[in-house]
Design a protein around this motif. Structure first.
Motif, PDB file in Angstrom:
ATOM      1  N   LYS A 336     -26.591  25.255  84.588  1.00 25.66           N
ATOM      2  CA  LYS A 336     -26.492  25.392  83.132  1.00 25.66           C
ATOM      3  C   LYS A 336     -25.475  24.393  82.601  1.00 25.66           C
ATOM      4  CE  LYS A 336     -25.783  28.709  79.372  1.00 25.66           C
ATOM      5  NZ  LYS A 336     -25.384  30.080  78.981  1.00 25.66           N
ATOM      6  N   TYR A 345     -25.733  27.942  88.163  1.00 19.55           N
ATOM      7  CA  TYR A 345     -25.931  29.196  87.435  1.00 19.55           C
ATOM      8  C   TYR A 345     -26.644  30.247  88.289  1.00 19.55           C
ATOM      9  CZ  TYR A 345     -27.401  32.302  83.615  1.00 19.55           C
ATOM     10  OH  TYR A 345     -27.603  33.388  82.798  1.00 19.55           O
ATOM     11  N   GLN A 346     -27.650  29.796  89.088  1.00 17.86           N
ATOM     12  CA  GLN A 346     -28.437  30.732  89.886  1.00 17.86           C
ATOM     13  C   GLN A 346     -29.051  30.003  91.073  1.00 17.86           C
ATOM     14  OE1 GLN A 346     -31.716  32.514  87.719  1.00 17.86           O
ATOM     15  NE2 GLN A 346     -32.414  33.728  89.455  1.00 17.86           N
ATOM     16  N   ILE A 348     -32.179  30.179  93.802  1.00 20.92           N
ATOM     17  CA  ILE A 348     -33.497  30.782  93.988  1.00 20.92           C
ATOM     18  C   ILE A 348     -34.029  30.361  95.346  1.00 20.92           C
ATOM     19  CG2 ILE A 348     -35.870  30.918  93.136  1.00 20.92           C
ATOM     20  CD1 ILE A 348     -34.834  30.428  90.338  1.00 20.92           C
ATOM     21  N   TYR A 383     -41.580  32.290  88.344  1.00 25.57           N
ATOM     22  CA  TYR A 383     -40.456  33.149  87.982  1.00 25.57           C
ATOM     23  C   TYR A 383     -40.440  33.325  86.464  1.00 25.57           C
ATOM     24  CZ  TYR A 383     -38.860  32.163  92.710  1.00 25.57           C
ATOM     25  OH  TYR A 383     -38.779  32.051  94.079  1.00 25.57           O
ATOM     26  N   TRP A 385     -38.097  34.575  83.098  1.00 24.43           N
ATOM     27  CA  TRP A 385     -36.740  34.798  82.612  1.00 24.43           C
ATOM     28  C   TRP A 385     -36.589  36.238  82.121  1.00 24.43           C
ATOM     29  CZ3 TRP A 385     -32.059  32.603  82.682  1.00 24.43           C
ATOM     30  CH2 TRP A 385     -31.109  33.013  81.762  1.00 24.43           C
ATOM     31  N   ARG A 389     -31.254  40.642  82.122  1.00 27.56           N
ATOM     32  CA  ARG A 389     -30.395  40.264  83.252  1.00 27.56           C
ATOM     33  C   ARG A 389     -29.955  38.806  83.205  1.00 27.56           C
ATOM     34  NH1 ARG A 389     -33.027  42.537  88.710  1.00 27.56           N
ATOM     35  NH2 ARG A 389     -31.074  41.620  89.472  1.00 27.56           N
ATOM     36  N   SER A 390     -30.494  38.044  82.249  1.00 33.17           N
ATOM     37  CA  SER A 390     -30.133  36.625  82.098  1.00 33.17           C
ATOM     38  C   SER A 390     -30.316  35.865  83.410  1.00 33.17           C
ATOM     39  CB  SER A 390     -28.693  36.483  81.592  1.00 33.17           C
ATOM     40  OG  SER A 390     -28.561  37.046  80.313  1.00 33.17           O
ATOM     41  N   ARG A 391     -31.440  36.115  84.056  1.00 34.36           N
ATOM     42  CA  ARG A 391     -31.779  35.470  85.323  1.00 34.36           C
ATOM     43  C   ARG A 391     -33.290  35.267  85.398  1.00 34.36           C
ATOM     44  NH1 ARG A 391     -27.110  34.786  85.617  1.00 34.36           N
ATOM     45  NH2 ARG A 391     -25.658  35.014  87.368  1.00 34.36           N
TER      46      ARG A 391
END
Length: 647
Positions: A336, A345-346, A348, A383, A385, A389-391
């Motif tokens: 991000k 940020y994440q 995967i 995936y 959004w 959960r902001s994921r």
């Protein structure tokens, strides 16, 4: 009661209070465009003007139908605690008695009916209904017997059961419909009204839902609200006084989502005026910028080698970058943009990810990965959004074959995904089918729509020229040679059909762009491989231009490249650029990738050489901090962000 077949058609109540074409509009009725859609503001008009006798629609029978639906599209501002606005009413004229009424308060919707005889007035109230939020909403109120069902924006229906059934003999003789009032100044409708329809005999919800824009689902909207109001005949004024809501924000970059669509932002730092298109800020007016030089801005270390980067913006959340990383653990990273930098940020889990693609379907936000690791059952994953959960969370798995790329596009309100299947694992066959999937709005899943035979497919690119839809594939290898054709397909008769075959050399990418009215296709040729000699990496990549006379893409310019694997087109001010990803020259991965500038008759000429190492992908993006180029490396963990310095 006898009901003619015409009585079962939608009855547009709003159109009946509007004048016929050529007649002057009602006094004080204004047409207002808000958030991209138009509606009537009725609060200043006399109540009697916005009315008509019930006998106009109940021609064969004076009784109101015992089963019916009411459809209204409204945009209502926040109301005070005690205020009630009437959307419409049916009033017995002589006694000024309310027979029917639909009114809204801050958090409730009321349907009122006066039963014949001594039954008195009944009120059906739907609580916790937030229509007064200054957003567009379409509501369907279906009434049958003791049941009243409310559906807002094609959402979950809310059903109320009454003690008594709706009157089957509600006499409308000598009564009038009033749109936007109850025949009085008090309770006048203060919002915008776009649609008001009575549908006798059935629930209108299946006619409207599902819808790509449920807040603006249409059953019958007056034509004047769907056509351009600012183009009257020469010498004539617009049919209605017309206005559009505009708000200009200055300072730091504000959020841009569907709610802010049409709003303006003045960027004081870059001296530009931008408009929100519902997803991103689009320049309207800006000082003419020119590219001066390219500056090293950020070293971005990813978990492993990166084959692709996808930069995207989630409305009201921020700017993101998804990296397609080689290693399965920890997988691929989503970054991000925070304080002028990309930060992790994440993570995967992916399987030798080759590409990411961001897309939306209605209000749903998706990210799909092309997994290339060969296995008995290869799966690429979509995936979605999660706003709560902001994921990104796993949504759907699709079987692929050494997938190299995804392309997302829309044709006639249908969403599609195309996967580039490169090679089948069990027999190492490159000549296999790539697949186009379409979105099923009922199952809310992507399903196979069409298969196309490809040879080592590496990239799909969708584009439009006027009303025509095209899809071009980059074919890389057929098992023997890279000297094969890549195919441009055109959408005809509900499917993609071959339009043109273009000779390519290990094509890995197509870039589509237009300059003025001219349309171009640039192919990245990676290498010449055949049985007759060694591989060649320093070869020409080619730009093709669409010739409207021959209706084919013809060779426009050859550019010498070194195992080119990506092109990226971008603009700075009024200048147009192409940057190529040079990845390998046969002996080294440390090469200069080149920025070319459009020079009109001369075509694209080199203006900047950027040192890169195993360059695999380029992405251009802009923020309030300026314009940037990001490149990924397929041979190193280091990707880099460059800033474009302008003057």
């Amino acid at each position: 009661m006898d009901v003619s077949s015409s009585d079962l058609l939608p009855l547009d109540l709003l159109s009946r209070v509007l004048p016929a074409p050529g007649e002057p509009p009602p006094n004080q009725v204004r047409m207002v465009q808000s958030r991209g859609s138009r509606g009537f503001q009725l609060s200043g008009a006399m109540a009697t003007v916005l009315s008509f006798p019930a006998s106009q629609i109940f021609t064969n029978c004076d009784y109101f139908p015992g089963e019916f639906s009411l459809v209204a599209t409204v945009k209502i501002p926040k109301l005070t605690q005690r205020r009630n606005d009437y959307i419409f009413s049916l009033v017995e004229e002589a006694a000024d008695r309310l027979l029917l009424g639909l009114r809204v308060s801050q958090e409730r919707l009321h349907f009122l009916v006066t039963a014949p005889g001594a039954g008195g007035r009944k009120r059906v109230t739907f609580k916790d209904v937030r229509l007064a939020d200054n957003l567009w909403h379409t509501l369907v109120l279906a009434v049958t017997g003791r049941y009243a069902t409310l559906t807002i924006d094609c959402g979950i229906p809310l059903e109320l059961v009454q003690q008594q059934s709706f009157p089957s003999v509600l006499n409308t003789r000598n009564s009038r419909f009033y749109v936007g009032s109850r025949r009085r100044w008090k309770g006048r409708f203060s919002g915008l009204l776009r649609q008001l329809v009575l549908l006798p005999g059935s629930d209108a919800t299946p006619r409207l839902c599902p819808s790509s824009e449920p807040q603006l689902a249409e059953l019958s909207v007056p034509q004047v609200l769907t056509t351009t109001p600012l183009q009257p005949a020469p010498g004539l004024l617009p049919a209605y006084p017309y206005e559009a809501e505009v708000r200009v924000t200055s300072g730091n970059e504000p959020s841009c989502s569907r709610r802010q669509q049409g709003q303006l932002w003045f960027n004081t730092l870059r001296r530009g005026l931008l408009v929100c298109d519902g997803q991103a800020w689009i320049p309207v007016l800006r000082d003419k910028e020119r590219l001066d030089y390219v500056e090293d801005y950020q070293d971005l270390y990813t978990s492993s080698e990166t084959f692709d980067v996808e930069v995207f913006s989630i409305p009201s959340v921020g700017l993101f970058m998804a990296a397609a990383n080689k290693d399965s653990r920890p997988g691929s990273g989503v970054y991000k943009w925070t304080d002028g930098r990309f930060l992790l940020y994440q993570n995967i889990s992916t399987q030798e990810a080759r590409a990411w693609k961001y897309f939306t379907v209605d209000d749903k936000v998706f990210l799909v990965v092309a997994n290339s690791k060969e296995a008995d059952r290869e799966l690429s994953i979509i995936y979605r959004w999660s706003w709560s959960r902001s994921r990104f969370l796993q949504y759907q798995t699709i079987q692929t074959h050494s997938a190299r790329d995804w392309e997302a596009f829309r044709i006639h309100n249908t969403s599609f995904l195309a996967v580039a299947n490169h090679r089948r694992a069990r027999d190492s066959n490159h000549n296999i089918h790539s697949v186009i999937y379409s979105w099923n709005p009922v199952t809310k899943l992507f399903e196979v729509n069409q298969t196309l035979l490809t040879s080592g497919a590496y990239d799909w690119e969708f584009f439009m020229v006027g009303p025509y839809h095209f899809l071009v594939v980059a074919n890389t290898f057929d098992g023997v040679t890279t000297s094969i054709s890549s195919t441009v397909y055109i959408w005809m008769d509900g499917c993609f059909q071959p339009f043109q075959h273009i000779p390519t050399l290990g094509a890995t990418d197509w870039e589509v762009f237009h300059i003025g009215e001219r349309y171009f296709l640039a192919v990245a040729n990676s290498q010449r491989v055949d049985e007759r000699g060694p591989s060649l990496y320093t070869i020409n990549s080619t730009i093709y231009e669409l010739n409207t006379l021959t209706q084919t893409f013809i060779r426009f310019q050859d550019i010498l490249t070194h195992s080119a694997v990506d092109w990226e087109f971008f603009t700075v001010g009024e200048e147009k650029f192409l940057v190529v990803a040079n990845s390998h020259d046969g002996s080294s991965y440390s090469l200069n990738s080149v920025v070319y500038r459009w020079q009109g008759y001369e075509g694209f000429v080199p203006v900047h050489s950027l040192p890169t190492f195993g360059c695999r992908d380029w992405e251009h993006f802009s923020t309030s901090n300026g314009s940037f180029l990001l490149y990924s490396s397929a041979t190193s963990r280091l990707s880099k962000v460059f800033k474009l310095k302008t003057f």
